[in-house]
Design an enzyme around this catalytic site. Structure first.
Site: not given
Length: 206
Positions: A127-129
């Site tokens: 999850q890059f966020t």
């Protein structure tokens, strides 16, 4: 007549460099200044912080294009995000910490057992966020996230580390770069935010 008192000695000049660690929620890299005999020099702080959001679950699953591609029963769902300065060693370190983190109840009801002890499964989801810059404004910035190609490789390191420790039968994973639907039942709820320890790195060297 008594001789005049000698003038006080000049204070000895010493060279100093001051480096202060910043808390993880602040800038990943910031210019600081330390005073030296020769003037002012700049130093940098790098906060090398792979992030993991760990949730104790009774079940969890991941679907892509409405098709379920991974699921687990009791265990941990761990969402992971990477920053540009993260490296395989730090990823392996935090992955091991997630598996050793004591979030499961022992016989007395205390959080004293790890995933390894409890025998549950692990679902890793990229999850890059998690690495977004949210310090100001009403829109997240993603310059603090690792580039996709690098993050993909680091996620593979996390998965391989988990498989080597728990065995392939106990590890499931999401799909890097995919639009995923993640479902879970948080058991507790129990949720923890983990990250690698920040490191102070003077300018010009690692």
């Amino acid at each position: 007549p008594a001789s005049a008192a000698a003038p006080p000695a000049s204070p000895t000049k010493t060279s100093r460099r001051c480096i202060t660690l910043l808390p993880p929620h602040m800038l990943r890299r910031r210019s600081l200044h330390g005073t030296t005999a020769g003037g002012t020099v700049a130093a940098f702080i790098k906060l090398l912080t792979m992030k993991a959001l760990l949730q104790r679950v009774s079940q969890a699953s991941v679907s892509v294009a409405e098709a379920q591609i991974a699921n687990i029963g009791p265990g941990l769902l761990v969402l992971v995000g990477f920053e540009p300065d993260d490296n395989p060693a730090r990823v392996a370190q935090l992955t091991q910490r997630c598996m050793a983190y004591r979030v499961f109840a022992d016989d007395r009801g205390r959080m004293n057992r790890s995933l390894r002890d409890a025998g549950g499964s692990l679902l890793l989801v990229p999850q890059f966020t998690l690495a977004a810059d949210t310090r100001s404004g009403l829109r997240p910035g993603f310059s603090t996230s690792a580039p996709p190609d690098r993050a993909r490789g680091l996620f593979e390191v996390a998965v391989l580390t988990a498989v080597a420790s728990l065995g392939a039968a106990r590890v499931r994973q999401g799909v890097f770069g995919a639009d995923m639907a993640v479902s879970l039942i948080n058991d507790g709820p129990v949720t923890f935010w983990l990250e690698t320890a920040p490191s102070a790195v003077p300018a010009g060297g690692v």
